[in-house]
Design a protein around this motif. Sequence first.
Motif, PDB file in Angstrom:
ATOM      1  N   THR A 149     -24.476   9.690  16.714  1.00  0.00           N
ATOM      2  CA  THR A 149     -23.783   9.398  17.976  1.00  0.00           C
ATOM      3  C   THR A 149     -23.510  10.653  18.799  1.00  0.00           C
ATOM      4  OG1 THR A 149     -21.589   9.576  16.950  1.00  0.00           O
ATOM      5  CG2 THR A 149     -22.625   7.368  17.005  1.00  0.00           C
ATOM      6  N   GLY A 150     -23.496  11.813  18.151  1.00  0.00           N
ATOM      7  CA  GLY A 150     -23.200  13.051  18.846  1.00  0.00           C
ATOM      8  C   GLY A 150     -21.722  13.235  19.148  1.00  0.00           C
ATOM      9  N   LEU A 151     -20.874  12.425  18.527  1.00  0.00           N
ATOM     10  CA  LEU A 151     -19.429  12.504  18.747  1.00  0.00           C
ATOM     11  C   LEU A 151     -18.708  12.896  17.462  1.00  0.00           C
ATOM     12  CD1 LEU A 151     -18.701   9.290  20.859  1.00  0.00           C
ATOM     13  CD2 LEU A 151     -18.497  11.641  21.627  1.00  0.00           C
ATOM     14  N   TRP A 152     -17.534  13.462  17.645  1.00  0.00           N
ATOM     15  CA  TRP A 152     -16.647  13.693  16.515  1.00  0.00           C
ATOM     16  C   TRP A 152     -16.053  12.350  16.087  1.00  0.00           C
ATOM     17  CZ3 TRP A 152     -16.530  18.269  14.168  1.00  0.00           C
ATOM     18  CH2 TRP A 152     -16.937  19.396  14.888  1.00  0.00           C
ATOM     19  N   TRP A 153     -15.847  12.177  14.787  1.00  0.00           N
ATOM     20  CA  TRP A 153     -15.248  10.960  14.241  1.00  0.00           C
ATOM     21  C   TRP A 153     -14.037  11.334  13.405  1.00  0.00           C
ATOM     22  CZ3 TRP A 153     -17.211   5.676  13.769  1.00  0.00           C
ATOM     23  CH2 TRP A 153     -18.278   5.412  14.640  1.00  0.00           C
ATOM     24  N   ALA A 154     -12.961  10.599  13.584  1.00  0.00           N
ATOM     25  CA  ALA A 154     -11.745  10.804  12.800  1.00  0.00           C
ATOM     26  C   ALA A 154     -11.943  10.255  11.393  1.00  0.00           C
ATOM     27  CB  ALA A 154     -10.572  10.088  13.461  1.00  0.00           C
ATOM     28  N   ASP A 155     -11.224  10.835  10.440  1.00  0.00           N
ATOM     29  CA  ASP A 155     -11.180  10.219   9.122  1.00  0.00           C
ATOM     30  C   ASP A 155     -10.136   9.100   9.173  1.00  0.00           C
ATOM     31  OD1 ASP A 155      -8.668  11.488   8.912  1.00  0.00           O
ATOM     32  OD2 ASP A 155      -9.377  12.987   7.469  1.00  0.00           O
ATOM     33  N   GLU A 156     -10.030   8.350   8.097  1.00  0.00           N
ATOM     34  CA  GLU A 156      -9.129   7.197   8.082  1.00  0.00           C
ATOM     35  C   GLU A 156      -7.676   7.613   8.292  1.00  0.00           C
ATOM     36  OE1 GLU A 156      -7.965   3.623   5.017  1.00  0.00           O
ATOM     37  OE2 GLU A 156     -10.046   4.285   5.021  1.00  0.00           O
ATOM     38  N   LYS A 157      -7.277   8.738   7.703  1.00  0.00           N
ATOM     39  CA  LYS A 157      -5.892   9.213   7.838  1.00  0.00           C
ATOM     40  C   LYS A 157      -5.545   9.482   9.299  1.00  0.00           C
ATOM     41  CE  LYS A 157      -2.728  12.821   6.326  1.00  0.00           C
ATOM     42  NZ  LYS A 157      -2.521  14.020   5.536  1.00  0.00           N
ATOM     43  N   LEU A 158      -6.409  10.198  10.012  1.00  0.00           N
ATOM     44  CA  LEU A 158      -6.162  10.497  11.425  1.00  0.00           C
ATOM     45  C   LEU A 158      -6.211   9.221  12.264  1.00  0.00           C
ATOM     46  CD1 LEU A 158      -5.642  12.441  13.763  1.00  0.00           C
ATOM     47  CD2 LEU A 158      -8.110  12.929  13.801  1.00  0.00           C
ATOM     48  N   ALA A 159      -7.149   8.330  11.963  1.00  0.00           N
ATOM     49  CA  ALA A 159      -7.251   7.072  12.717  1.00  0.00           C
ATOM     50  C   ALA A 159      -5.972   6.248  12.572  1.00  0.00           C
ATOM     51  CB  ALA A 159      -8.466   6.270  12.257  1.00  0.00           C
ATOM     52  N   LEU A 160      -5.407   6.212  11.371  1.00  0.00           N
ATOM     53  CA  LEU A 160      -4.142   5.493  11.164  1.00  0.00           C
ATOM     54  C   LEU A 160      -3.005   6.152  11.940  1.00  0.00           C
ATOM     55  CD1 LEU A 160      -4.434   4.658   7.363  1.00  0.00           C
ATOM     56  CD2 LEU A 160      -4.236   2.989   9.226  1.00  0.00           C
ATOM     57  N   GLN A 161      -2.966   7.489  11.930  1.00  0.00           N
ATOM     58  CA  GLN A 161      -1.933   8.196  12.689  1.00  0.00           C
ATOM     59  C   GLN A 161      -2.110   7.957  14.187  1.00  0.00           C
ATOM     60  OE1 GLN A 161       0.830   9.823  11.401  1.00  0.00           O
ATOM     61  NE2 GLN A 161       1.413   9.614  13.554  1.00  0.00           N
ATOM     62  N   ASP A 162      -3.353   7.950  14.645  1.00  0.00           N
ATOM     63  CA  ASP A 162      -3.618   7.663  16.059  1.00  0.00           C
ATOM     64  C   ASP A 162      -3.167   6.255  16.423  1.00  0.00           C
ATOM     65  OD1 ASP A 162      -4.685  10.193  16.583  1.00  0.00           O
ATOM     66  OD2 ASP A 162      -6.762   9.539  16.277  1.00  0.00           O
ATOM     67  N   MET A 163      -3.348   5.312  15.514  1.00  0.00           N
ATOM     68  CA  MET A 163      -2.897   3.934  15.766  1.00  0.00           C
ATOM     69  C   MET A 163      -1.382   3.930  15.999  1.00  0.00           C
ATOM     70  SD  MET A 163      -5.314   1.444  15.489  1.00  0.00           S
ATOM     71  CE  MET A 163      -4.596  -0.029  14.796  1.00  0.00           C
ATOM     72  N   LYS A 164      -0.653   4.648  15.154  1.00  0.00           N
ATOM     73  CA  LYS A 164       0.812   4.714  15.290  1.00  0.00           C
ATOM     74  C   LYS A 164       1.207   5.437  16.573  1.00  0.00           C
ATOM     75  CE  LYS A 164       1.394   4.616  10.324  1.00  0.00           C
ATOM     76  NZ  LYS A 164       1.553   5.432   9.117  1.00  0.00           N
ATOM     77  N   ASP A 165       0.553   6.578  16.836  1.00  0.00           N
ATOM     78  CA  ASP A 165       0.881   7.366  18.028  1.00  0.00           C
ATOM     79  C   ASP A 165       0.599   6.594  19.316  1.00  0.00           C
ATOM     80  OD1 ASP A 165       1.547   9.414  16.292  1.00  0.00           O
ATOM     81  OD2 ASP A 165      -0.290  10.570  16.675  1.00  0.00           O
ATOM     82  N   ALA A 166      -0.455   5.791  19.314  1.00  0.00           N
ATOM     83  CA  ALA A 166      -0.828   5.008  20.490  1.00  0.00           C
ATOM     84  C   ALA A 166      -0.090   3.672  20.557  1.00  0.00           C
ATOM     85  CB  ALA A 166      -2.342   4.775  20.505  1.00  0.00           C
ATOM     86  N   LYS A 167       0.795   3.453  19.583  1.00  0.00           N
ATOM     87  CA  LYS A 167       1.595   2.220  19.508  1.00  0.00           C
ATOM     88  C   LYS A 167       0.720   0.968  19.471  1.00  0.00           C
ATOM     89  CE  LYS A 167       5.663   4.282  21.707  1.00  0.00           C
ATOM     90  NZ  LYS A 167       5.402   5.605  21.270  1.00  0.00           N
ATOM     91  N   ARG A 168      -0.348   1.046  18.652  1.00  0.00           N
ATOM     92  CA  ARG A 168      -1.242  -0.095  18.469  1.00  0.00           C
ATOM     93  C   ARG A 168      -0.674  -0.974  17.354  1.00  0.00           C
ATOM     94  NH1 ARG A 168      -5.582   0.913  22.312  1.00  0.00           N
ATOM     95  NH2 ARG A 168      -7.173  -0.010  21.009  1.00  0.00           N
ATOM     96  N   THR A 169      -1.006  -2.241  17.404  1.00  0.00           N
ATOM     97  CA  THR A 169      -0.551  -3.147  16.364  1.00  0.00           C
ATOM     98  C   THR A 169      -1.198  -2.770  15.027  1.00  0.00           C
ATOM     99  OG1 THR A 169      -0.332  -5.435  15.662  1.00  0.00           O
ATOM    100  CG2 THR A 169      -2.330  -4.892  16.907  1.00  0.00           C
ATOM    101  N   MET A 170      -0.393  -2.791  13.987  1.00  0.00           N
ATOM    102  CA  MET A 170      -0.874  -2.441  12.645  1.00  0.00           C
ATOM    103  C   MET A 170      -1.078  -3.694  11.798  1.00  0.00           C
ATOM    104  SD  MET A 170      -1.063   0.872  12.761  1.00  0.00           S
ATOM    105  CE  MET A 170      -0.979   1.581  11.136  1.00  0.00           C
ATOM    106  N   GLU A 171      -0.996  -4.870  12.407  1.00  0.00           N
ATOM    107  CA  GLU A 171      -1.089  -6.142  11.679  1.00  0.00           C
ATOM    108  C   GLU A 171      -2.406  -6.318  10.939  1.00  0.00           C
ATOM    109  OE1 GLU A 171      -0.287  -9.293  14.419  1.00  0.00           O
ATOM    110  OE2 GLU A 171       1.747  -8.604  14.799  1.00  0.00           O
ATOM    111  N   LEU A 172      -3.495  -5.817  11.477  1.00  0.00           N
ATOM    112  CA  LEU A 172      -4.805  -6.020  10.853  1.00  0.00           C
ATOM    113  C   LEU A 172      -5.139  -4.988   9.777  1.00  0.00           C
ATOM    114  CD1 LEU A 172      -6.920  -6.871  14.026  1.00  0.00           C
ATOM    115  CD2 LEU A 172      -5.986  -8.456  12.342  1.00  0.00           C
ATOM    116  N   VAL A 173      -4.312  -3.926   9.670  1.00  0.00           N
ATOM    117  CA  VAL A 173      -4.587  -2.883   8.685  1.00  0.00           C
ATOM    118  C   VAL A 173      -4.317  -3.425   7.288  1.00  0.00           C
ATOM    119  CG1 VAL A 173      -3.962  -0.571   7.894  1.00  0.00           C
ATOM    120  CG2 VAL A 173      -4.019  -1.077  10.342  1.00  0.00           C
ATOM    121  N   THR A 174      -5.344  -3.302   6.428  1.00  0.00           N
ATOM    122  CA  THR A 174      -5.237  -3.859   5.080  1.00  0.00           C
ATOM    123  C   THR A 174      -4.891  -2.806   4.039  1.00  0.00           C
ATOM    124  OG1 THR A 174      -7.620  -3.570   4.715  1.00  0.00           O
ATOM    125  CG2 THR A 174      -6.866  -5.704   5.553  1.00  0.00           C
ATOM    126  N   SER A 175      -5.077  -1.529   4.367  1.00  0.00           N
ATOM    127  CA  SER A 175      -4.785  -0.508   3.352  1.00  0.00           C
ATOM    128  C   SER A 175      -3.528   0.258   3.665  1.00  0.00           C
ATOM    129  CB  SER A 175      -5.943   0.471   3.240  1.00  0.00           C
ATOM    130  OG  SER A 175      -6.215   1.108   4.466  1.00  0.00           O
TER     131      SER A 175
END
Length: 175
Positions: A149-175
């Motif tokens: 893709t030519g883009l940087w990709w977050a690992d799962e830990k950063l993606a989860l933190q980004d979800m919290k920082d962006a105030k996204r719903t965490m309802e679908l997160v299974t882990s």
Amino acid sequence: MQPYTLLKETLEQNADKSHFLFSVQDFYALFPDFTEENLRMLLSRASQKGLLERVCKGIYLYPKSGYDSSIVLFKLAAKLRANNFNYVSLETVLSGSGAISQQLFGWITVMTTGRSGKINCGRFGTVELIHTAKSQEKNMPHLHLDAQTGLWWADEKLALQDMKDAKRTMELVTS
């Protein structure tokens, strides 16, 4: 040489499966004497004739390039915020890692130092850009560069933190 012919020949000689998206600004090098209106008219004509496909405002795809349609949204994200630091995160990363229960099709989420927005990219889907003020240095240990893709990709830990920082719903997160 007529402008349309020059555009067609340049695309035929230079576009390929890695370089198939072009912004209006990319064409100014080919037509430096054109006004913005003249260039937009040429690109509109090229779109009407099928030489180019308008994907979203200011971005065109060369259909004969042999591009991989699965990476178009990622390449679009990079093109849309070319002057900013961007990385794929949030639901896109978590869906790919299995941390959320739903698969995303035709939608990617990208963190950017640029402004937020949702860009409709026609038949390809939507690019959602979420502004971040986090420093690149802080994120680098949690990012990897994806060659396809030519883009940087977050690992799962950063993606989860980004979800919290962006105030996204965490309802679908299974882990």
